[in-house]
Design an enzyme around this catalytic site. Structure first.
Site: not given
Ligand code: GLP
Length: 240
Positions: A142, A67, A137, A135
């Protein structure tokens, strides 16, 4: 899914690096999937050391990354390209053009199509290194009610902006969008190596290990479907 609990960050970095190194020794023309974030830095340091000592060579290796932030120039010190240069590429001898990160000067789908085409040509990776967001991801996929299979422009969650703001002068400076490999490509590797270190990763690690379901609200949960996934965690991430 193989869970390897390590004493601390250094132990985790060394154990994960040893797995990468043994694969590189066996296959010098290895195809690597690389990750950014603070967690894999120790692993990269071990690879640099092994390369300096002649144990491995990057001469025939190729890599793709997961990414990148949207709208950030690759020369900007907050870009993931800069991160990779600083933490690995400048220290080992990849051939010219053998490494690749996605790049999106603006939030336009055409850059996703370009990266997908590159990934299609690149083919299955031998190893994909992964971090995990607090979280859950993976890359910048996400938690959501649906996940993208292929490369997409992602709006970062408030939680991720908060978590990544430590690398920026202020929270406002964190880009709002990123370009991220999709879940199908993240998992298109013979071996997955996920690294998690520190107490702030405990909740995500606990859910990944203990919950017996897969769901897009926890992107990392799909790791349990992969036939050859290794999760290297340090004591802090494992026990909280
Ligand atoms: C970023 C990256 C992820 C990475 C995560 C964890 O959001 N897009 O690929 O896994 O952060 O980063 P860190 O290792 O710094 O905790």
């Amino acid at each position: 899914m193989n869970i390897i609990v390590c004493k601390d960050y250094d132990d985790m970095s060394k154990k994960a690096a040893d797995l990468v190194i043994s694969n590189m020794v066996e296959k010098p023309q290895i195809k690597l999937g690389l990750a950014t974030g603070s967690t894999p830095i120790g692993l990269y340091q071990n690879l640099i050391k092994a390369s300096d000592e002649g144990e491995i060579s990057f001469r025939y290796a190729r890599s793709v990354n997961l990414d990148e932030y949207v709208g950030i120039d690759p020369t900007n010190d907050q870009s993931y390209q800069y991160f990779m240069n600083e933490n690995l590429f400048n220290h080992v001898k990849f051939d010219e053009g053998a490494t690749k990160l996605p790049h999106a000067p603006e939030a336009d789908e055409k850059y996703c199509k370009e990266y997908d085409a590159y990934l299609d040509e690149f083919g299955q990776r031998d190893i994909q290194i992964l971090g995990i967001g607090p979280n859950g991801h993976l890359a910048f996929n996400e938690p959501s009610d649906k996940l993208n299979r292929r490369t997409s422009i992602v709006k970062l969650s408030e939680e991720t902006i908060e978590a990544n703001s430590r690398f920026f002068e202020s929270r406002e400076d964190v880009p709002k969008y990123a370009i991220s490999m999709g879940m199908a490509d993240v998992f298109n590797a013979k071996t997955l190596i996920l690294l998690a270190s520190g107490k702030n990763k405990h909740e995500a690690v606990k859910r990944l290990i203990e919950e017996d379901t897969i769901y897009p609200g926890l992107p990392a949960s799909f790791l349990t479907l992969h036939p050859n996934a290794y999760v290297f965690v340090d004591e802090d991430a494992y026990r909280g």
